[in-house]
Design an enzyme around this catalytic site. Structure first.
Site: not given
Length: 217
Positions: A38, A42, A107, A110
């Protein structure tokens, strides 16, 4: 099947499995959740969206590009794509965390981006992000304004102090925190916001005041 919807077959299926494993579902310290992926995803999403915006809006100022970027990489945007991929039926999470599934799915989205990047490289994930995010990118003609920016601009226009944000409560485990933020402007009712991050809670608090004064639908 998720790989079919995503349009990508993993060479290392373990990466896909990890990307779908919420920390609440990990029973052993040796097992891995999606948190590290994650973190990576991101940053990859931010880079790819920033490049798309740079190319798509060649005459736009940095500040406006930044507003568009923020709107396209936020949890709400990731949740929209996660729903398109039906991640709710693929992510493994503890039963107690299902109430916060929108944050979990964002989440996980990502993390999935991070997994594809690790497995297939930058050019592969660029094409996937472009395919799913371009409809969102093309929706807004004008640069979007987030609630915090809108509230601050309104306050300044009225000659009022800059909004003051205060953390009221922080609870929940590290992998699924809940923040409660209060925003105050002298002469205006207080606003309360709740979110899975301080930024998200601040945006919700600002939005609550904007709704009271009729500046947010």
């Amino acid at each position: 099947m998720l790989p079919e919807k995503l349009g990508y077959d993993f060479k290392n299926p373990a990466l896909l499995e990890m990307a779908l494993m919420h920390p609440s579902a990990v029973s052993s310290r040796k097992a891995s959740s999606f948190e590290r992926l994650e973190f990576l995803g991101d940053r990859v999403l931010g880079l790819v969206i920033a490049e798309l915006l740079y190319q798509y809006y060649p005459n736009e100022r940095e500040g406006d590009l930044a507003k568009r970027l923020s709107a396209l990489v936020c949890g709400d945007a990731c949740h929209i794509i996660a729903k398109q991929l039906d991640l709710i039926n693929h992510v493994k999470a503890g039963a107690g965390d299902l109430a916060a599934k929108s944050a979990i799915l964002a989440d996980a989205m990502e993390a999935l981006i991070g997994a594809v990047y690790m497995d297939g490289g930058l050019e592969v994930i660029k094409q996937i992000i472009k395919r799913f995010w371009m409809p969102l990118l093309e929706q807004s003609i004008m640069p979007p304004k987030d609630p915090k920016t809108t509230l601050q601009e309104w306050a300044q226009g009225k000659g009022k102090p800059i909004p003051n944000y205060t953390l009221i409560e922080h609870k929940g485990p590290d992998h699924s925190p809940v923040f409660t933020i209060e925003v105050f402007i002298k002469g205006i009712d207080k606003g309360i916001g709740v979110g899975s991050s301080k930024r998200q809670a601040e945006q919700a608090a600002a939005k609550s005041i904007l709704e009271k004064i009729g500046l947010w639908n």
